[in-house]
Design a protein around this motif. Structure first.
Motif, PDB file in Angstrom:
ATOM      1  N   THR A 260      -6.327   3.142  -4.566  1.00 48.23           N
ATOM      2  CA  THR A 260      -7.272   3.744  -5.501  1.00 48.23           C
ATOM      3  C   THR A 260      -8.458   4.349  -4.763  1.00 48.23           C
ATOM      4  OG1 THR A 260      -6.644   2.162  -7.208  1.00 48.23           O
ATOM      5  CG2 THR A 260      -8.734   3.298  -7.509  1.00 48.23           C
ATOM      6  N   LEU A 261      -8.870   3.684  -3.650  1.00 44.86           N
ATOM      7  CA  LEU A 261     -10.018   4.174  -2.892  1.00 44.86           C
ATOM      8  C   LEU A 261      -9.695   5.456  -2.131  1.00 44.86           C
ATOM      9  CD1 LEU A 261     -11.401   0.806  -1.463  1.00 44.86           C
ATOM     10  CD2 LEU A 261     -12.424   2.230  -3.233  1.00 44.86           C
ATOM     11  N   LEU A 262      -8.416   5.698  -1.888  1.00 45.90           N
ATOM     12  CA  LEU A 262      -8.031   6.899  -1.145  1.00 45.90           C
ATOM     13  C   LEU A 262      -8.079   8.112  -2.073  1.00 45.90           C
ATOM     14  CD1 LEU A 262      -5.032   5.571   0.965  1.00 45.90           C
ATOM     15  CD2 LEU A 262      -7.231   6.328   1.837  1.00 45.90           C
ATOM     16  N   ASP A 263      -8.959   9.023  -1.773  1.00 46.05           N
ATOM     17  CA  ASP A 263      -9.086  10.254  -2.557  1.00 46.05           C
ATOM     18  C   ASP A 263      -8.102  11.278  -1.993  1.00 46.05           C
ATOM     19  OD1 ASP A 263      -9.773  12.608  -3.777  1.00 46.05           O
ATOM     20  OD2 ASP A 263     -11.929  12.307  -3.589  1.00 46.05           O
ATOM     21  N   GLU A 264      -7.067  11.645  -2.784  1.00 40.42           N
ATOM     22  CA  GLU A 264      -6.041  12.564  -2.292  1.00 40.42           C
ATOM     23  C   GLU A 264      -6.632  13.917  -1.884  1.00 40.42           C
ATOM     24  OE1 GLU A 264      -2.851  12.948  -4.993  1.00 40.42           O
ATOM     25  OE2 GLU A 264      -2.260  10.832  -4.903  1.00 40.42           O
ATOM     26  N   ARG A 265      -7.633  14.368  -2.639  1.00 39.06           N
ATOM     27  CA  ARG A 265      -8.228  15.666  -2.291  1.00 39.06           C
ATOM     28  C   ARG A 265      -8.962  15.592  -0.954  1.00 39.06           C
ATOM     29  NH1 ARG A 265     -11.378  16.653  -7.813  1.00 39.06           N
ATOM     30  NH2 ARG A 265     -11.703  14.443  -7.427  1.00 39.06           N
ATOM     31  N   ARG A 266      -9.658  14.457  -0.710  1.00 37.51           N
ATOM     32  CA  ARG A 266     -10.374  14.299   0.552  1.00 37.51           C
ATOM     33  C   ARG A 266      -9.385  14.236   1.716  1.00 37.51           C
ATOM     34  NH1 ARG A 266     -14.356   9.375   0.640  1.00 37.51           N
ATOM     35  NH2 ARG A 266     -15.292  10.701  -0.947  1.00 37.51           N
ATOM     36  N   VAL A 267      -8.295  13.478   1.522  1.00 38.78           N
ATOM     37  CA  VAL A 267      -7.281  13.386   2.574  1.00 38.78           C
ATOM     38  C   VAL A 267      -6.640  14.750   2.807  1.00 38.78           C
ATOM     39  CG1 VAL A 267      -5.072  12.350   3.211  1.00 38.78           C
ATOM     40  CG2 VAL A 267      -6.820  10.948   2.099  1.00 38.78           C
ATOM     41  N   GLY A 268      -6.439  15.511   1.710  1.00 39.01           N
ATOM     42  CA  GLY A 268      -5.813  16.819   1.826  1.00 39.01           C
ATOM     43  C   GLY A 268      -6.621  17.812   2.633  1.00 39.01           C
ATOM     44  N   GLN A 275      -4.117  13.533   8.789  1.00 34.30           N
ATOM     45  CA  GLN A 275      -3.363  13.075   7.623  1.00 34.30           C
ATOM     46  C   GLN A 275      -2.250  12.116   8.033  1.00 34.30           C
ATOM     47  OE1 GLN A 275      -2.007  16.054   4.844  1.00 34.30           O
ATOM     48  NE2 GLN A 275      -3.788  17.366   5.193  1.00 34.30           N
ATOM     49  N   GLY A 276      -1.585  12.438   9.136  1.00 31.04           N
ATOM     50  CA  GLY A 276      -0.537  11.556   9.615  1.00 31.04           C
ATOM     51  C   GLY A 276      -1.077  10.203  10.013  1.00 31.04           C
ATOM     52  N   ARG A 277      -2.273  10.185  10.619  1.00 32.34           N
ATOM     53  CA  ARG A 277      -2.874   8.902  11.021  1.00 32.34           C
ATOM     54  C   ARG A 277      -3.247   8.070   9.795  1.00 32.34           C
ATOM     55  NH1 ARG A 277      -4.044   5.350  14.346  1.00 32.34           N
ATOM     56  NH2 ARG A 277      -6.098   4.431  14.688  1.00 32.34           N
ATOM     57  N   VAL A 278      -3.786   8.739   8.755  1.00 38.45           N
ATOM     58  CA  VAL A 278      -4.129   8.015   7.526  1.00 38.45           C
ATOM     59  C   VAL A 278      -2.884   7.366   6.932  1.00 38.45           C
ATOM     60  CG1 VAL A 278      -4.877   8.290   5.134  1.00 38.45           C
ATOM     61  CG2 VAL A 278      -6.170   9.381   6.964  1.00 38.45           C
ATOM     62  N   LEU A 282      -2.217   3.369   6.497  1.00 42.90           N
ATOM     63  CA  LEU A 282      -1.945   2.818   5.181  1.00 42.90           C
ATOM     64  C   LEU A 282      -0.643   2.018   5.192  1.00 42.90           C
ATOM     65  CD1 LEU A 282      -2.651   2.576   2.200  1.00 42.90           C
ATOM     66  CD2 LEU A 282      -1.481   4.730   1.790  1.00 42.90           C
ATOM     67  N   SER A 283       0.378   2.550   5.864  1.00 42.16           N
ATOM     68  CA  SER A 283       1.649   1.832   5.942  1.00 42.16           C
ATOM     69  C   SER A 283       1.488   0.522   6.703  1.00 42.16           C
ATOM     70  CB  SER A 283       2.709   2.703   6.638  1.00 42.16           C
ATOM     71  OG  SER A 283       2.959   3.872   5.892  1.00 42.16           O
ATOM     72  N   GLU A 284       0.693   0.556   7.772  1.00 49.39           N
ATOM     73  CA  GLU A 284       0.458  -0.668   8.548  1.00 49.39           C
ATOM     74  C   GLU A 284      -0.291  -1.702   7.721  1.00 49.39           C
ATOM     75  OE1 GLU A 284      -1.782  -2.024  12.721  1.00 49.39           O
ATOM     76  OE2 GLU A 284      -1.574   0.097  12.196  1.00 49.39           O
ATOM     77  N   LEU A 285      -1.301  -1.254   6.984  1.00 51.86           N
ATOM     78  CA  LEU A 285      -2.076  -2.170   6.136  1.00 51.86           C
ATOM     79  C   LEU A 285      -1.196  -2.785   5.060  1.00 51.86           C
ATOM     80  CD1 LEU A 285      -4.743  -3.390   5.208  1.00 51.86           C
ATOM     81  CD2 LEU A 285      -5.198  -1.285   3.938  1.00 51.86           C
ATOM     82  N   GLU A 286      -0.352  -1.975   4.458  1.00 51.84           N
ATOM     83  CA  GLU A 286       0.532  -2.476   3.411  1.00 51.84           C
ATOM     84  C   GLU A 286       1.487  -3.527   3.967  1.00 51.84           C
ATOM     85  OE1 GLU A 286       3.679  -0.764   0.051  1.00 51.84           O
ATOM     86  OE2 GLU A 286       2.416   0.591   1.215  1.00 51.84           O
ATOM     87  N   ALA A 287       2.030  -3.252   5.164  1.00 50.82           N
ATOM     88  CA  ALA A 287       2.948  -4.214   5.774  1.00 50.82           C
ATOM     89  C   ALA A 287       2.242  -5.524   6.072  1.00 50.82           C
ATOM     90  CB  ALA A 287       3.540  -3.619   7.055  1.00 50.82           C
ATOM     91  N   LEU A 288       1.013  -5.450   6.566  1.00 52.17           N
ATOM     92  CA  LEU A 288       0.247  -6.661   6.865  1.00 52.17           C
ATOM     93  C   LEU A 288      -0.009  -7.483   5.613  1.00 52.17           C
ATOM     94  CD1 LEU A 288      -2.354  -5.291   9.447  1.00 52.17           C
ATOM     95  CD2 LEU A 288      -0.579  -6.995   9.882  1.00 52.17           C
ATOM     96  N   LEU A 289      -0.403  -6.805   4.544  1.00 51.23           N
ATOM     97  CA  LEU A 289      -0.721  -7.517   3.309  1.00 51.23           C
ATOM     98  C   LEU A 289       0.520  -8.134   2.695  1.00 51.23           C
ATOM     99  CD1 LEU A 289      -3.287  -5.031   1.723  1.00 51.23           C
ATOM    100  CD2 LEU A 289      -3.762  -7.302   2.638  1.00 51.23           C
TER     101      LEU A 289
END
Length: 304
Positions: A260-268, A275-278, A282-289
């Motif tokens: 929710t905190l990730l603003d798609e327009r800001r990332v775009g 963008q690839g690093r973001v 995110l994938s790494e954070l999700e895996a950790l959680l």
């Protein structure tokens, strides 16, 4: 929908209008210009929500070409009451027109309900709840029973068929061209079992079917109500709803909060490498959680 399919559907609907002789597709009734200020919207109009984007597109078309298809009205005290064509009336008003082409016909309340339901079924953006509501109206009219009696009758027919009623139902659903009455009762009508608050939101156009279905599967009512509010405020996806409804929901809610905190327009606006690093982070954070949640669950199991 192709022109041939539309014509076929219109012909089928025309055969349902036996009590209204001049309303079949081939009758070519006279068309009049009716002032918009004299047209009243029926309180029981079946269509309750209009897509802003689709309406804006129609407004532009009306400005350029006018209203190409007449609306259907009936005379009432003080003017006319709209039976079918509310979207065209709204578009004409927004386009600044003062009158619209209309077919004026006398019709009882019952006939007006039927005609409105028939037009509603011809919409290309028809959602499951609108389809069920319109179908119930038509079947009730054809079988001359109250709308609330239709579903109990269908379920009773499945248990103990009565040949005469079965023949009537087969005929009506064949004309509608939307499957059999058995599949309607077993599958499509299931939307009516959704909680009343979700049905109200669907009828208002605030919540579409797919997310309403995901919320309806949540048996914990306080959690469902909470997630419904979050869905409306945060535009949760079906997957987000399913994750938040899991028994061990602390970890999924953390993941959802990050998303929710990730603003798609800001990332775009970032460069492709950023963008690839973001996405990688995110994938790494999700895996950790998720890994943390699984370890927590295993630890609880061992303690118990």
């Amino acid at each position: 929908m192709s022109k041939a399919a539309k014509r076929s559907r219109a012909d089928a609907f025309g055969s349902l209008l036996g009590a209204l002789p001049d309303l079949s597709p081939d009758a070519r009734p006279p068309i009049s210009a009716v002032p918009l200020q004299n047209i009243q919207i029926r309180p029981s109009q079946p269509r309750r929500h209009f897509s802003e984007g689709a309406l804006a597109s129609l407004v532009q078309s009306v400005r350029e070409q006018g209203v190409l298809q007449p609306v259907l009205v009936r005379p009432v005290t003080g003017g006319y009451e709209l039976i079918a064509g509310e979207r065209r009336v709204r578009a004409a008003q927004l386009a600044g027109l003062t009158a619209v082409p209309a077919v004026v016909r006398d019709a009882t309340d019952e006939q007006a309900d039927l005609l409105a339901a028939l037009e509603n079924l011809q919409r290309e953006d028809l959602n499951p709840l609108d389809e069920v509501d319109a179908t119930l109206t038509i079947v009730a009219r054809q079988l001359k029973i109250a709308q609330g009696e239709v579903l109990p009758l269908l379920h009773a027919q499945r248990r103990t068929p009565q040949p005469e009623v079965t023949e009537q139902l087969d005929g009506v659903f064949a004309q509608l061209g939307r499957g059999t009455w058995r599949s309607f009762a077993s599958n499509k009508a299931g939307v009516l079992r959704f909680p009343p608050d979700l049905l109200d939101l669907m009828r208002q156009g605030t919540l579409e079917y797919t997310r309403a279905a995901a919320l309806a599967r949540i048996k914990d009512e306080p959690l469902r109500l909470q997630l419904t509010q979050r869905t409306l405020k945060e535009a949760l996806s079906v997957r987000d709803i399913a994750l938040a409804a899991r028994p061990d929901k602390a970890v999924p809610e953390q993941i959802m909060r990050v998303r929710t905190l990730l603003d798609e327009r800001r990332v775009g606006r970032l460069g492709l490498p950023e963008q690839g690093r973001v996405k990688a982070l995110l994938s790494e954070l999700e895996a950790l959680l998720l890994g943390q949640g699984q370890r927590s669950t295993r630890a609880k199991s061992k303690r118990s």
